[in-house]
Design a protein around this motif. Structure first.
Motif, PDB file in Angstrom:
ATOM      1  N   GLN B  10       0.860  -1.177   0.000  1.00 18.76           N
ATOM      2  CA  GLN B  10       0.000   0.000   0.000  1.00 18.76           C
ATOM      3  C   GLN B  10       0.898   1.228   0.000  1.00 18.76           C
ATOM      4  O   GLN B  10       1.765   1.360   0.863  1.00 18.76           O
ATOM      5  N   TYR B  11       0.744   2.120  -0.974  1.00 18.16           N
ATOM      6  CA  TYR B  11       1.573   3.333  -1.005  1.00 18.16           C
ATOM      7  C   TYR B  11       1.066   4.319   0.044  1.00 18.16           C
ATOM      8  O   TYR B  11      -0.037   4.177   0.570  1.00 18.16           O
ATOM      9  N   SER B  12       1.886   5.309   0.329  1.00 16.90           N
ATOM     10  CA  SER B  12       1.549   6.233   1.423  1.00 16.90           C
ATOM     11  C   SER B  12       0.250   6.994   1.131  1.00 16.90           C
ATOM     12  O   SER B  12      -0.395   7.495   2.045  1.00 16.90           O
ATOM     13  N   ASN B  13      -0.153   7.072  -0.145  1.00 21.57           N
ATOM     14  CA  ASN B  13      -1.421   7.745  -0.442  1.00 21.57           C
ATOM     15  C   ASN B  13      -2.599   6.768  -0.396  1.00 21.57           C
ATOM     16  O   ASN B  13      -3.657   7.024  -0.958  1.00 21.57           O
ATOM     17  N   HIS B  14      -2.378   5.607   0.222  1.00 20.84           N
ATOM     18  CA  HIS B  14      -3.398   4.575   0.443  1.00 20.84           C
ATOM     19  C   HIS B  14      -3.768   3.775  -0.812  1.00 20.84           C
ATOM     20  O   HIS B  14      -4.659   2.943  -0.764  1.00 20.84           O
ATOM     21  N   THR B  15      -3.048   4.026  -1.932  1.00 23.37           N
ATOM     22  CA  THR B  15      -3.284   3.177  -3.103  1.00 23.37           C
ATOM     23  C   THR B  15      -2.834   1.741  -2.778  1.00 23.37           C
ATOM     24  O   THR B  15      -1.702   1.537  -2.354  1.00 23.37           O
ATOM     25  N   ARG B  16      -3.744   0.782  -2.984  1.00 21.95           N
ATOM     26  CA  ARG B  16      -3.360  -0.610  -2.744  1.00 21.95           C
ATOM     27  C   ARG B  16      -2.872  -1.179  -4.066  1.00 21.95           C
ATOM     28  O   ARG B  16      -3.661  -1.607  -4.910  1.00 21.95           O
ATOM     29  N   ALA B  17      -1.550  -1.167  -4.241  1.00 19.88           N
ATOM     30  CA  ALA B  17      -0.966  -1.559  -5.529  1.00 19.88           C
ATOM     31  C   ALA B  17      -0.905  -3.082  -5.674  1.00 19.88           C
ATOM     32  O   ALA B  17      -1.052  -3.598  -6.770  1.00 19.88           O
ATOM     33  N   LEU B  18      -0.687  -3.785  -4.561  1.00 22.29           N
ATOM     34  CA  LEU B  18      -0.675  -5.254  -4.580  1.00 22.29           C
ATOM     35  C   LEU B  18      -1.424  -5.779  -3.360  1.00 22.29           C
ATOM     36  O   LEU B  18      -1.313  -5.225  -2.274  1.00 22.29           O
ATOM     37  N   GLY B  35      -0.731  -7.518 -17.588  1.00 22.28           N
ATOM     38  CA  GLY B  35      -1.852  -6.873 -16.924  1.00 22.28           C
ATOM     39  C   GLY B  35      -1.975  -5.458 -17.413  1.00 22.28           C
ATOM     40  O   GLY B  35      -0.993  -4.886 -17.916  1.00 22.28           O
ATOM     41  N   PRO B  36      -3.163  -4.868 -17.279  1.00 24.56           N
ATOM     42  CA  PRO B  36      -3.352  -3.511 -17.756  1.00 24.56           C
ATOM     43  C   PRO B  36      -2.533  -2.515 -16.946  1.00 24.56           C
ATOM     44  O   PRO B  36      -2.008  -2.846 -15.880  1.00 24.56           O
ATOM     45  N   SER B  37      -2.427  -1.335 -17.478  1.00 20.48           N
ATOM     46  CA  SER B  37      -1.700  -0.268 -16.800  1.00 20.48           C
ATOM     47  C   SER B  37      -2.302  -0.039 -15.417  1.00 20.48           C
ATOM     48  O   SER B  37      -3.527   0.001 -15.261  1.00 20.48           O
ATOM     49  N   GLY B  38      -1.455   0.078 -14.412  1.00 21.15           N
ATOM     50  CA  GLY B  38      -1.925   0.306 -13.055  1.00 21.15           C
ATOM     51  C   GLY B  38      -2.263  -0.961 -12.304  1.00 21.15           C
ATOM     52  O   GLY B  38      -2.738  -0.916 -11.165  1.00 21.15           O
ATOM     53  N   SER B  39      -1.994  -2.136 -12.900  1.00 22.02           N
ATOM     54  CA  SER B  39      -2.376  -3.387 -12.240  1.00 22.02           C
ATOM     55  C   SER B  39      -1.340  -3.829 -11.193  1.00 22.02           C
ATOM     56  O   SER B  39      -1.594  -4.760 -10.436  1.00 22.02           O
ATOM     57  N   GLY B  40      -0.167  -3.181 -11.170  1.00 23.32           N
ATOM     58  CA  GLY B  40       0.806  -3.497 -10.131  1.00 23.32           C
ATOM     59  C   GLY B  40       2.068  -4.183 -10.605  1.00 23.32           C
ATOM     60  O   GLY B  40       2.888  -4.629  -9.793  1.00 23.32           O
ATOM     61  N   LYS B  41       2.285  -4.245 -11.920  1.00 23.04           N
ATOM     62  CA  LYS B  41       3.477  -4.926 -12.453  1.00 23.04           C
ATOM     63  C   LYS B  41       4.772  -4.256 -11.969  1.00 23.04           C
ATOM     64  O   LYS B  41       5.671  -4.923 -11.451  1.00 23.04           O
ATOM     65  N   SER B  42       4.842  -2.956 -12.159  1.00 23.21           N
ATOM     66  CA  SER B  42       6.068  -2.250 -11.755  1.00 23.21           C
ATOM     67  C   SER B  42       6.297  -2.364 -10.249  1.00 23.21           C
ATOM     68  O   SER B  42       7.433  -2.518  -9.794  1.00 23.21           O
ATOM     69  N   THR B  43       5.225  -2.283  -9.496  1.00 23.99           N
ATOM     70  CA  THR B  43       5.352  -2.385  -8.046  1.00 23.99           C
ATOM     71  C   THR B  43       5.951  -3.740  -7.656  1.00 23.99           C
ATOM     72  O   THR B  43       6.862  -3.808  -6.819  1.00 23.99           O
ATOM     73  N   LEU B  44       5.470  -4.798  -8.287  1.00 26.27           N
ATOM     74  CA  LEU B  44       5.981  -6.129  -7.970  1.00 26.27           C
ATOM     75  C   LEU B  44       7.482  -6.209  -8.263  1.00 26.27           C
ATOM     76  O   LEU B  44       8.263  -6.744  -7.478  1.00 26.27           O
ATOM     77  N   GLU B  51      13.410  -1.434  -4.194  1.00 31.20           N
ATOM     78  CA  GLU B  51      13.173  -0.026  -4.442  1.00 31.20           C
ATOM     79  C   GLU B  51      11.999   0.404  -3.562  1.00 31.20           C
ATOM     80  O   GLU B  51      11.911   1.542  -3.128  1.00 31.20           O
ATOM     81  N   GLU B  52      11.098  -0.558  -3.327  1.00 35.64           N
ATOM     82  CA  GLU B  52       9.985  -0.339  -2.398  1.00 35.64           C
ATOM     83  C   GLU B  52       9.976  -1.466  -1.381  1.00 35.64           C
ATOM     84  O   GLU B  52      10.486  -2.560  -1.645  1.00 35.64           O
ATOM     85  N   LEU B  53       9.406  -1.167  -0.218  1.00 33.72           N
ATOM     86  CA  LEU B  53       9.244  -2.180   0.818  1.00 33.72           C
ATOM     87  C   LEU B  53       7.781  -2.617   0.849  1.00 33.72           C
ATOM     88  O   LEU B  53       6.886  -1.797   0.649  1.00 33.72           O
TER      89      LEU B  53
HETATM   90  N1  LIG Z   1       5.035   5.801  -5.819  1.00 30.55           N
HETATM   91  C1  LIG Z   1       3.704   5.614  -5.849  1.00 30.55           C
HETATM   92  N2  LIG Z   1       2.926   6.277  -4.976  1.00 30.55           N
HETATM   93  C2  LIG Z   1       1.593   6.087  -4.988  1.00 30.55           C
HETATM   94  N3  LIG Z   1       0.948   5.278  -5.793  1.00 30.55           N
HETATM   95  C3  LIG Z   1       1.669   4.583  -6.692  1.00 30.55           C
HETATM   96  C4  LIG Z   1       3.083   4.721  -6.767  1.00 30.55           C
HETATM   97  N4  LIG Z   1       3.539   3.916  -7.745  1.00 30.55           N
HETATM   98  C5  LIG Z   1       2.462   3.302  -8.258  1.00 30.55           C
HETATM   99  N5  LIG Z   1       1.333   3.684  -7.635  1.00 30.55           N
HETATM  100  C6  LIG Z   1      -0.036   3.198  -7.895  1.00 30.55           C
HETATM  101  O1  LIG Z   1      -0.032   1.800  -7.679  1.00 30.55           O
HETATM  102  C7  LIG Z   1      -0.817   1.160  -8.652  1.00 30.55           C
HETATM  103  C8  LIG Z   1       0.025   0.141  -9.410  1.00 30.55           C
HETATM  104  O2  LIG Z   1       0.999   0.830 -10.159  1.00 30.55           O
HETATM  105  P1  LIG Z   1       2.147   0.125 -10.995  1.00 30.55           P
HETATM  106  O3  LIG Z   1       2.786  -0.902 -10.135  1.00 30.55           O
HETATM  107  O4  LIG Z   1       3.020   1.160 -11.566  1.00 30.55           O
HETATM  108  O5  LIG Z   1       1.309  -0.579 -12.135  1.00 30.55           O
HETATM  109  P2  LIG Z   1       1.753  -0.996 -13.612  1.00 30.55           P
HETATM  110  O6  LIG Z   1       3.227  -1.052 -13.662  1.00 30.55           O
HETATM  111  O7  LIG Z   1       1.110  -2.336 -13.800  1.00 30.55           O
HETATM  112  O8  LIG Z   1       1.190   0.005 -14.519  1.00 30.55           O
HETATM  113  C9  LIG Z   1      -1.373   2.246  -9.538  1.00 30.55           C
HETATM  114  O9  LIG Z   1      -2.669   2.562  -9.077  1.00 30.55           O
HETATM  115  C10 LIG Z   1      -0.442   3.392  -9.326  1.00 30.55           C
HETATM  116  O10 LIG Z   1      -1.124   4.614  -9.497  1.00 30.55           O
END
Ligand SMILES: Nc1ncnc2c1ncn2[C@@H]1O[C@H](COP(=O)(O)OP(=O)(O)O)[C@@H](O)[C@H]1O
Ligand SMILES: [Mg+2]
Lengths: 297, 228
Positions: B10-18, B35-44, B51-53
């Motif tokens: 969960q990012y600090s803005n409460h977005t639940r990325a995974l 997965g579609p954009s915003g699905s959490g690939k980069s986060t994983l 880079e993230e905890l």
């Molecule tokens: N640094 C961040 N702070 C807050 N929200 C983030 C951050 N990075 C990604 N998100 C949010 O987390 C969700 C997953 O993002 P991301 O992992 O980049 O997805 P993808 O790579 O599949 O497009 C999205 O809703 C995105 O807006």
């Protein structure tokens, strides 16, 4: 490969990077060095001014003496050594016997010689003090010695001189402190710019697993070099000032005992070098730390 | 080799990325992350190189729960994890050779050893003839090859690629995918995120599909067809 060999290679490379960085962004280096140079030379001028004022007031205050007139038939040598033993008195005490007093007075006004049958002048001592602040205390102490007829000195003038000296020193230290802090802030922010300019490099270093010290080292080196360069330039500026416009000032204010040696510049230069190096290192440490703190989780 | 145990981010803005990810990726395997954009690939992927905890759960890489790594140990993890991005992240004022050498210099590898390794990796990625060029003189595909070369020059057991073909035309993308696949065959664990489904169709590798931060499909090698 041996671990020490690797570390040696790493240090070597990081230092090379630092120098390359500076050469590749000469504009940034120029900004940092000139900012630091301006701040350091202002500091240097201030220190020089303080040191000169201190010199002038010391000179003036040694011209302030306590004059002690002796009662008749007193042993001038004994009293002189008594006075020299008083704490705060700057030896040697100058002794003027009755004969010497008569000599010097009649040399100035030869007609006196005819008028005076006896020698009416008392023997006296001229006493210098280490610090003008002690003058009143020393004066009172001398007055209590047996065989002292009269003590003459100007405690107010001495005190005023001392007050001016203290005031100048206080104001000077405050300004110097503010200057150092302001310069440090400028250095931190300017190196921050330099760090930011290299954010891409830092990002890649972090990605490929550079240890933190490796990322910091080039910036530390830059800070160090900036400090050395700018303090040397600032010192040269001071020397230049001392050699040209200052000698003109000395001619205009010939009545003031302005010091004319370059000696204070040696210690001020050393101080500027130390301050510059310290500010450079501290500035780059703080700015890289601030930057990396945001990046490493 | 790589294991996610009940991982949520969960990012600090409460977005639940995974949300509650459980996943196992064997050593030496090749895996697509789609997965579609915003699905959490980069986060994983970011979780994998610290880079993230993670907010919750354990992430095991090379027999270590990397959530517990100290700051001091993060660089060591990254030396064992090559990363490749959509935007190449090359240093513009360094030549191809210097860009790749950069990853070895920071580890204090001797010049002799560097020459041997860079030569090998530039041959593998097919850009040895470009070694003295600067990034701006190269095409996107060539730049991505440099970035791949830099990621693997230190022989990391894990290679992560986040949308490596996002900026490339289809033919060039295909070449880069073949290159990544080739690297996978040398025993490196490769994880590639993409939303280029036609590429995934062609490759027929294991594919994990994310949606809204959850794994919605885990298709074994050979079974993927578009739309499944
Ligand atoms: N640094 C961040 N702070 C807050 N929200 C983030 C951050 N990075 C990604 N998100 C949010 O987390 C969700 C997953 O993002 P991301 O992992 O980049 O997805 P993808 O790579 O599949 O497009 C999205 O809703 C995105 O807006
Ligand atoms: Mg993404």
């Amino acid at each position: 490969m041996a671990a020490e060999g690797r570390t040696f290679h790493q240090i070597n490379y990081a230092l090379g990077q630092g120098i390359q960085n500076m050469v590749r962004s000469p504009f940034m280096s120029l900004i940092v060095i000139s900012t630091m140079m301006i701040a350091l030379s202002t500091l240097g001028f201030l220190l020089l001014l303080l040191s000169d004022l201190n010199h002038v007031s010391e000179e003036l205050s040694t011209q302030l003496k306590i004059v002690v007139f002796l009662e008749d038939q007193q042993d001038i040598n004994k009293l002189a050594s008594d006075v020299e033993a008083i704490p705060g008195v700057k030896p040697p005490v100058k002794k003027i016997t009755r004969e010497e007093a008569f000599e010097s007075m009649t040399r100035e006004q030869p007609e006196l010689k005819e008028l005076l049958k006896d020698n009416p002048f008392p023997a006296s001592l001229e006493v210098a003090v280490n610090s003008t602040a002690d003058m009143a205390k020393v004066g009172t102490e001398i007055r209590q010695k047996p065989g002292v007829e009269e003590v003459q000195f100007n405690p107010e003038l001495a005190e005023q001189l001392q007050q001016v000296q203290n005031g100048v020193q206080l104001v000077g230290s405050i300004i110097a402190g503010i200057l150092i802090l302001a310069t440090l802030a400028i250095v931190v922010n300017t190196i921050q710019l330099a760090v930011h300019q290299r954010h891409k490099e830092i990002e890649i270093m972090r990605l490929v697993g550079a240890p933190q010290w490796f990322i910091r080292l080039p910036f530390l080196l830059e800070g160090l070099i900036f400090g050395i360069f700018s303090s040397i330039l600032a010192s040269l500026l001071l020397v230049l000032w001392r050699l040209v416009p200052y000698s003109q000032l000395q001619r205009w204010f010939a009545f003031l005992p302005l010091p004319d040696s370059l000696m204070p510049l040696v210690s001020i230069g050393a101080l500027l070098l130390g301050t510059g190096v310290l500010m450079g290192l501290l500035g780059s440490t703080v700015s890289v730390h601030r930057y990396l703190k945001l990046e490493y989780k | 080799m790589i294991r996610f145990v009940n991982v949520s981010k969960q990012y600090s803005n409460h977005t639940r990325a995974l949300q509650n990810i459980n996943l196992e990726i064997p050593a030496g395997s090749f895996t697509f992350l789609v997965g579609p954009s915003g699905s959490g690939k980069s986060t994983l992927i970011k979780l994998l190189y610290r880079e993230e905890l993670a907010t919750e759960g354990e992430i095991w890489v090379l027999d270590k729960n990397i959530e517990n790594l100290s700051k001091h140990d993060v660089p060591i993890l990254r030396q064992q994890t090559g990363v490749v991005f959509q935007d190449f992240k090359l240093l513009t004022q360094k030549s191809v050779w210097e860009n790749v050498a950069f990853a070895l210099e920071i580890l204090g590898v001797s010049k002799q050893e560097q020459t041997k390794r860079i030569q090998g990796v530039l041959e593998l990625t097919n850009i040895l003839h470009l070694k003295d060029f600067y990034p701006r003189q190269l095409s996107g595909g060539e730049q991505q090859r440099v970035s791949v070369a830099r990621a693997i020059v230190n022989k990391p057991p894990v290679l992560l690629a986040d949308e490596p073909t996002g900026n490339l035309d289809p033919n060039t993308s295909w070449e880069i995918m073949k290159l990544l696949s080739k690297i996978g065959k040398t025993g490196t664990t490769v994880i590639v995120s993409t939303h280029n489904y036609s590429m995934v169709d062609r490759m027929k590798r294991r594919t994990i599909k994310l949606e809204g931060g959850k794994i919605v499909a885990d298709i074994p090698e050979g079974a993927w067809t578009h739309g499944s």
